[in-house]
Design a protein around this motif. Structure first.
Motif, short mmCIF file in Angstrom:
data_model
loop_
_atom_site.label_atom_id
_atom_site.label_comp_id
_atom_site.label_asym_id
_atom_site.label_seq_id
_atom_site.Cartn_x
_atom_site.Cartn_y
_atom_site.Cartn_z
N GLY A 62 10.23 33.11 5.46
CA GLY A 62 10.55 32.06 4.50
C GLY A 62 9.59 32.04 3.33
N ALA A 63 8.31 32.08 3.66
CA ALA A 63 7.30 32.03 2.60
C ALA A 63 7.39 33.26 1.71
CB ALA A 63 5.91 31.93 3.23
N ALA A 64 7.56 34.43 2.30
CA ALA A 64 7.62 35.67 1.51
C ALA A 64 8.84 35.68 0.61
CB ALA A 64 7.63 36.87 2.46
N SER A 65 9.99 35.23 1.14
CA SER A 65 11.19 35.26 0.31
C SER A 65 11.08 34.25 -0.84
CB SER A 65 12.44 35.00 1.15
OG SER A 65 12.37 33.71 1.71
N THR A 66 10.44 33.10 -0.57
CA THR A 66 10.22 32.13 -1.64
C THR A 66 9.39 32.76 -2.76
OG1 THR A 66 10.15 30.46 0.10
CG2 THR A 66 9.47 29.76 -2.10
N LEU A 67 8.33 33.45 -2.33
CA LEU A 67 7.45 34.10 -3.32
C LEU A 67 8.22 35.14 -4.13
CD1 LEU A 67 4.09 34.66 -1.42
CD2 LEU A 67 4.41 33.40 -3.55
N LEU A 68 9.02 35.91 -3.47
CA LEU A 68 9.76 36.97 -4.15
C LEU A 68 10.76 36.41 -5.15
CD1 LEU A 68 10.80 39.77 -1.61
CD2 LEU A 68 9.71 40.06 -3.85
N GLU A 69 11.52 35.39 -4.69
CA GLU A 69 12.63 34.92 -5.50
C GLU A 69 12.20 33.91 -6.57
OE1 GLU A 69 15.29 33.51 -2.49
OE2 GLU A 69 15.38 35.51 -1.59
N LYS A 70 11.21 33.08 -6.21
CA LYS A 70 10.83 32.00 -7.12
C LYS A 70 9.49 32.27 -7.80
CE LYS A 70 14.36 29.38 -6.03
NZ LYS A 70 14.61 28.83 -4.74
N GLU A 71 9.08 33.52 -7.81
CA GLU A 71 7.72 33.86 -8.26
C GLU A 71 7.38 33.22 -9.62
OE1 GLU A 71 6.25 36.32 -10.51
OE2 GLU A 71 4.27 36.16 -9.59
N ALA A 72 8.37 33.30 -10.55
CA ALA A 72 8.13 32.82 -11.91
C ALA A 72 7.96 31.31 -11.96
CB ALA A 72 9.29 33.24 -12.80
N SER A 73 8.74 30.60 -11.16
CA SER A 73 8.75 29.15 -11.29
C SER A 73 7.63 28.46 -10.51
CB SER A 73 10.11 28.60 -10.86
OG SER A 73 10.33 28.98 -9.52
N LEU A 74 6.96 29.23 -9.60
CA LEU A 74 5.91 28.62 -8.79
C LEU A 74 4.60 28.57 -9.56
CD1 LEU A 74 6.54 30.33 -5.33
CD2 LEU A 74 6.91 27.91 -5.88
N ASP A 75 3.89 27.44 -9.39
CA ASP A 75 2.57 27.41 -10.03
C ASP A 75 1.56 28.06 -9.10
OD1 ASP A 75 2.45 25.58 -8.07
OD2 ASP A 75 1.86 23.86 -9.33
N ARG A 76 0.38 28.27 -9.59
CA ARG A 76 -0.62 29.04 -8.85
C ARG A 76 -0.99 28.40 -7.51
NH1 ARG A 76 -4.81 32.73 -8.79
NH2 ARG A 76 -6.70 31.70 -8.07
N PRO A 77 -1.27 27.06 -7.46
CA PRO A 77 -1.62 26.46 -6.16
C PRO A 77 -0.50 26.62 -5.13
CG PRO A 77 -2.10 24.95 -7.94
CD PRO A 77 -1.36 26.10 -8.56
N ALA A 78 0.75 26.51 -5.59
CA ALA A 78 1.88 26.66 -4.66
C ALA A 78 1.94 28.07 -4.12
CB ALA A 78 3.18 26.30 -5.36
N ARG A 79 1.73 29.02 -5.03
CA ARG A 79 1.75 30.43 -4.59
C ARG A 79 0.67 30.68 -3.55
NH1 ARG A 79 2.67 32.29 -10.08
NH2 ARG A 79 0.48 32.89 -10.23
N LEU A 80 -0.53 30.15 -3.87
CA LEU A 80 -1.65 30.35 -2.94
C LEU A 80 -1.34 29.73 -1.58
CD1 LEU A 80 -4.93 29.85 -4.99
CD2 LEU A 80 -4.11 31.91 -3.84
N GLU A 81 -0.73 28.55 -1.63
CA GLU A 81 -0.41 27.86 -0.38
C GLU A 81 0.53 28.71 0.48
OE1 GLU A 81 -1.70 25.16 0.80
OE2 GLU A 81 -0.42 25.22 2.58
N LEU A 82 1.56 29.28 -0.19
CA LEU A 82 2.50 30.13 0.54
C LEU A 82 1.81 31.36 1.12
CD1 LEU A 82 5.69 30.00 -1.72
CD2 LEU A 82 5.38 29.01 0.55
N LEU A 83 0.93 31.98 0.28
CA LEU A 83 0.23 33.19 0.74
C LEU A 83 -0.65 32.87 1.95
CD1 LEU A 83 -0.62 34.80 -2.68
CD2 LEU A 83 0.86 35.74 -0.91
N ARG A 84 -1.33 31.72 1.86
CA ARG A 84 -2.21 31.34 2.96
C ARG A 84 -1.38 31.13 4.24
NH1 ARG A 84 -4.75 27.08 0.77
NH2 ARG A 84 -6.03 28.41 -0.53
N THR A 85 -0.22 30.51 4.07
CA THR A 85 0.66 30.30 5.24
C THR A 85 1.03 31.64 5.87
OG1 THR A 85 1.58 28.46 4.02
CG2 THR A 85 2.76 29.14 5.99
#
Lengths: 231, 897
Positions: free
Chosen positions: B686-709
């Motif tokens: 789930g986290a990886a697909s969110t990152l892949l698909e929504k990469e542009a719209s995510l802000d940096r803290p959100a991206r980091l949160e997903l990566l950490r998860t």
């Protein structure tokens, strides 16, 4: 143009793994070569002259341990073994046959890069003479000429064995040392089976140089394999 | 009127024999009245026809007797090379059964069924070879003449005056699937004989004067026709039975024939067989071990065993009864078995004996009630011939004779003292007493001698004129006579009672021995022990050496390892054992099959088939087992077989159960593991697909949160997989516990280092005594125990509450406690949480496997792990590792170089 231009050869049959390693390594400006088979890997070592080899033990055409043996017949290139194998025996065999270090899958990129740096440093010619008279890591200072060890400003009294143990690890700082290797260096080849010697003296040594001996900062245990001095 | 209803046993029997038959080969017998009628010719003609039909036909052995027409019929047929044997100075061609079995055709031609093989052959008779071929599923065409039939043997002798030595049992003829009578009128046969078509001329002339007389031929032809008719009748009956015609079930008749070692018995047996066949009933051959026959000579025993075997081969059931009065025993048994006809032999002894001691025949006739009694004559010529070959060895036992002499002397002495004061009648009584005592201690002859001597002494010493054998008063002769008769009767009765007691003691011993064996076997659960027990018992009871052979995994019979009382089995003997195993029949010493073997081999038959072979080597090599002994041995062997089968079945059932259990465990385990694996995977995906698909719209803290998860969940995945792998490896024995003397602090340090990041949230309290000894354990496994328990504590303890690690050295052990301040363990789940598939009710994710591997590891170290709730909230996991063995020697630094 720094040392980061060093070339790393990946001998690994799994494409996904190679992709991850390439990204991680290229982000640190290393040159990356890839080989899918042991045969290809060995020929690339001969023709491309890489600075470090990352070797997977489970290759389709040849056992990783045999690759190390063949390689060591004619090359001193640092070899870091990466393996999913849980068997500690294989790791020790790889180290005994001439591998410089090992990483167990899965591992983080940071860990990998640290190991590569250590391997490169040990391999570089300016470290070969071991001429440095003083070793410093954090607040630990070792004066090899005077055979003295300091923790901050406090001078630490070590027995001859403890001192020898410390210096063997420090001179290979960052690299894993097997129990047998350490015993051979410190006690001599007659005692290689007495691995408990290392444990007892390592415990004593930790109590002297570590602030918290149960959560050591420098003298790390690699369970089932040996010890590593962490800078 | 007896009811004629189908016998369920017979129905079952038919079903079984039917099934057996299907697997067996078919036998066709070309049956003739005399040599030369054209049996072989007809058989070969039929074989040729079958060959043309495409059947795989092989000629096993054929005697053409040089007849041209017959020889031409062999053209084109494959002929097995015969086994040539050198026998009594000439080479004899014998049928090669092993070659036939190896060739395994669908149809084989074996001429002359009644042929007797040479002693080196496997079987005594050729019909036994045929039997083995049929059992192996090979069909057989064979020929035989009527005079060879066992039951017609003596009739043929009466008609022709020729004793036919080569015989075969009627029961074998009965089992033929087809009988074709090859008939030729006597005139035609004689014509053929004259033309030299049967024998070469000079032989033919001789034959015509003897066997081939016209009268003989007519009689033989009649026999053959009648026998065939009987057979046809039987087939008809079978057919009708199969076709469901119920009416013809025969009334339950049974024939009983009384036999003994007397050669007349053979005649009785054959007569009974003929009668039974005619009436289509079963028949029983009975021998009564009457006390007077209790000590028959070895020779008698052998003859009796032969008779019993003959009866058995003719289809009888053989029974041995024990009793004082033969007539009573026979009648009782006959009633018990619903026998309708009893066949007995005509007595040959003098008439006065019957008058004196009673006649068993008379008693049987009188007591028979509604049982019919047939009395059949004996054959004097044969009787004398056989009895002359049977010397009665006088058994002289010095001790018994001493007893006899002593008793008479003492009686005389006592009588001497008494004589002046007592009557002569009392003196006679003293002698009678002496005779009674003698007969309780001695055999027949000493007792009889004592009787005679007593009478003589009485006369000599106490009858006037004294000290002579002369008698003044003639009346004394009567006294002597009465005294002798009384003494003789007493002696006989005493002896009979003694012998009867001895016989029943012997029976009792046999029964007790069998019972002892089965009782001991019933307790055993191990194959090896069963063999030991069987060898012990059988060797004791039969005074033999025993070997038990069982089928090994590679399909070879191998002597099992047992203790004392066994003998070595060489290659030849092993072949005999193999034959027994394959054919489910006894063979070897004392049987008709492979009698040359040094031991007797019996199959161990259990309900599922042959489970092994028992070899019996008598210690006295001269001894041959009689039929009764073999039957008794069979009981022992079958007891053993059944015990063995029980063990095998129990083992199979157990394995089956374990397999099912393991399967069950695996299934539960898999579903539990896959659940544990899927949840972190779902998070990563789930986290990886969110990152892949929504990469542009995510802000940096959100991206980091997903990566950490992603990073954390992969960590968790790795831990679960490591636990699962180690658990399965440990349980399957793929990894052993490699104990080494270790420092516990060191391994605690490794674990703490690994989880150091997460420890920032919870303070850690370490209580480790400063001088902890080295402890023997497997580093990697212990590391896993500690990290699992730490994971567990971290997962449950609320942020900010401390986790405690307490190490307490105990006497020859060390206890480690890991305590948290979490919600604790639900009541009564303290044990359940360690089982493989349970997770605590309050979302202890993945802890099931984690804790069960902990338990597996600690138990593999000989330790113990358990969980408790703490006072003031939270759980504590405690485990104890024993310190076993001597700690390694440490040399001090001063001793080192």
């Amino acid at each position: 143009m720094t040392e980061n231009q060093a070339i790393v050869l990946l001998i690994e049959d799994e494409r996904q793994m190679r992709r991850f390693l390439r990204v991680a390594l290229e982000s640190e400006k290393y040159g990356v070569l890839e080989a899918e088979t042991a045969a290809d890997g060995l020929s690339q070592v001969a023709t491309r002259n890489p600075d470090v080899v990352l070797l997977d033990l489970g290759l389709p055409d040849l056992d990783g341990l045999e690759v190390i043996e063949k390689l060591r017949e004619w090359s001193a290139v640092p070899v870091i073994v990466i393996s999913a194998r849980e068997k500690e025996g294989d790791k020790i065999k790889a180290l005994d046959r001439g591998a410089d270090d090992y990483l167990t899958k899965p591992f983080g990129a940071g860990e990998l890069l640290a190991r590569i740096r250590v391997a490169l440093r040990h391999a570089s010619p300016k470290n070969q003479d071991q001429g440095e008279a003083v070793f410093v890591a954090a607040d630990l200072r070792i004066d090899f000429l005077k055979r003295q060890v300091f923790c901050g400003t406090r001078k630490i009294h070590l027995t001859p064995i403890e001192y020898r143990l410390l210096t063997v690890l420090v001179k290979n700082a960052g690299k894993v040392m097997t129990h047998r290797h350490i015993i051979r260096e410190v006690w001599g080849p007659l005692y290689v089976e007495q691995t408990h010697y290392v444990r007892v003296f390592m415990n004593q040594l930790r109590k002297k140089i570590e602030t918290d001996s149960t959560r050591p900062r420098f003298l790390l245990n690699e369970p089932g394999i040996g010890y590593r001095f962490k800078e | 009127m007896e009811t004629k209803r189908p016998d369920p046993d017979k129905l079952l029997e038919r079903a079984v024999s039917e099934e057996k038959r299907q697997r067996q080969g078919k036998m066709k017998i070309f049956f003739g009245a005399a040599p030369g009628v054209g049996k072989t010719f007809a058989m070969l003609g039929a074989a040729q026809k079958r060959r043309e039909e495409g059947v795989d036909v092989v000629v096993g052995i054929v005697e053409t007797h040089g007849r041209k027409e017959t020889e031409t019929l062999l053209d084109g047929l494959e002929i097995l090379p015969p086994r040539t044997q050198h026998h009594r100075g000439r080479d004899i061609r014998e049928f090669d059964i092993d070659a036939a079995l190896a060739r395994n055709p669908s149809l084989i031609i074996v001429d002359e069924l009644a042929h007797a093989n040479t002693s080196e052959s496997r079987h005594k008779k050729r019909w036994q070879d045929v039997q083995e071929l049929l059992c192996a599923g090979i069909s057989v065409y064979t020929t035989v003449n009527v005079q060879h039939l066992e039951s017609l043997n003596d009739i043929v002798r009466q008609i022709t005056g020729v004793i036919v030595r080569e015989t075969f049992p009627d029961s074998f003829l009965d089992r033929a699937d087809e009988i074709e009578l090859i008939d030729l009128s006597p005139d035609d046969l004689l014509q053929r004989l004259k033309e030299g078509k049967v024998y070469i001329p000079e032989q033919a002339q001789k034959a015509m004067e003897n066997f081939f007389r016209k009268g003989n031929l007519i009689a033989l032809r009649e026999l053959a026709l009648r026998r065939t008719a009987e057979q046809v009748d039987e087939q008809m009956e079978t057919y009708r039975r199969d076709a469901g015609v119920r009416d013809i079930w025969p009334a339950a008749e049974r024939i009983l024939v009384c036999i003994g070692p007397n050669p007349r018995s053979i005649r009785l047996i054959r007569a009974a067989r003929r009668m039974a066949a005619g009436m289509k009933t079963e028949w029983i051959a009975v021998h009564v071990e009457a006390p007077s026959h209790i000590k028959p000579s070895e020779e008698d025993l052998k003859i009796l065993a032969e008779h019993m075997r003959l009866a058995e081969s003719l289809g009888a059931q053989t029974v041995t009864l024990t009793g004082y009065k033969a007539s009573e025993e026979i009648l009782n048994y006959a009633r018990q078995r619903n026998v309708s006809k009893i066949i007995v032999g005509k007595p040959t002894h003098p008439h006065w004996r019957d008058k004196l001691f009673g006649s068993p025949l008379d008693e049987i006739v009188r007591g028979s009630g509604d049982i019919e009694i047939y009395v059949i004559t004996g054959d004097a010529a044969e009787t004398t011939a056989k009895s002359s070959a049977r010397p009665i060895p006088p058994q002289i036992n010095a001790k018994e004779w001493f007893w006899c002499l002593g008793a008479v002397s003492i009686c005389t002495a006592i009588a001497g003292f008494m004589f002046p004061y007592f009557d002569r009648t009392d003196i006679a009584m003293i002698y009678l007493l002496g005779i009674v005592i003698t007969s309780t201690r001695t055999g027949r002859w000493p007792a009889l001698a004592a009787t005679l001597m007593s009478v003589a002494a009485f006369d000599f010493f106490f009858i006037p004129p004294y000290f002579t054998f002369a008698v003044n008063d003639i009346r004394f002769l009567v006294t002597f006579g009465v005294m002798f008769v009384v003494a003789y009767v007493i002696t006989r009765l005493t002896l009979q009672i003694r012998e009867l007691a001895e016989a029943s003691r012997k029976r009792e011993r046999s029964t007790a021995a069998l019972y002892a064996l089965s009782r001991e076997l019933a307790r055993e659960r191990k194959k090896g022990r069963i063999f030991d027990i069987a060898v012990k018992h059988i060797s004791e009871v039969f005074q033999s050496q025993i070997v038990i052979l069982v089928l090994e995994e590679h399909g070879e019979l191998t002597a099992s390892e047992t203790g004392v009382g066994t003998f070595a089995v060489d290659q030849k003997e092993l072949g005999v054992a193999r034959w027994v195993f394959d054919n489910r029949q006894s063979a070897g010493l004392g049987t008709d099959t492979l009698p040359g073997a040094k031991a007797l081999y019996l199959p161990m038959i259990a309900s599922s088939g042959v489970v092994g072979v028992v070899g019996v080597l008598p210690e006295n090599t001269q001894k041959v087992f009689d039929l009764e002994n073999i039957h008794f041995l069979e009981s022992f062997v079958n007891q053993t077989g059944m015990a063995m089968e029980r063990v095998i079945l129990a083992k199979e059932a157990n394995e089956e159960r374990l397999k099912a259990e393991a399967q069950n465990v695996r299934n539960t385990f898999l579903s539990s593991v896959s659940h544990d694996l899927r949840s972190p995977l779902a998070v990563v995906a789930g986290a990886a697909s969110t990152l892949l698909e929504k990469e542009a719209s995510l802000d940096r803290p959100a991206r980091l949160e997903l990566l950490r998860t992603i990073h954390e969940e992969t960590d968790r995945l790795e831990r679960i997989i490591r636990n699962v792998l180690n658990l399965t490896r440990l349980e399957s024995g793929a990894i052993g516990v490699k104990k080494e003397w270790q420092a516990l602090e060191e391994i605690i340090g490794v674990v703490l280092n690994r989880i150091s990041e997460r420890l920032n949230e919870c303070p850690l309290e370490l209580k480790i005594p400063p001088s902890l000894p080295l402890i023997p354990f497997d580093t990697l496994l212990m590391e896993q125990v500690l990290s699992n328990l730490m994971e567990n504590a971290l997962r449950h303890t609320p942020t900010g509450t401390p986790i405690e690690i307490i190490v307490t050295p105990q006497k020859s052990a060390v206890m480690i406690e890991i305590a948290d301040r979490g919600p604790g363990i639900p009541v009564n789940e303290e044990e359940v949480i360690f089982s493989k598939f349970t997770r605590g009710t309050n979302t202890r994710m993945g802890a099931g496997i984690g804790l069960s591997i902990c338990r597996a590891i600690i138990e593999a170290h000989g330790g113990r792990i358990w969980a408790e709730n703490r006072k003031g909230g939270g759980a504590v996991f405690k485990f104890i590792i024993p310190i076993e063995g001597t700690p390694p020697h440490m040399i001090s630094e001063k001793e080192l170089p």
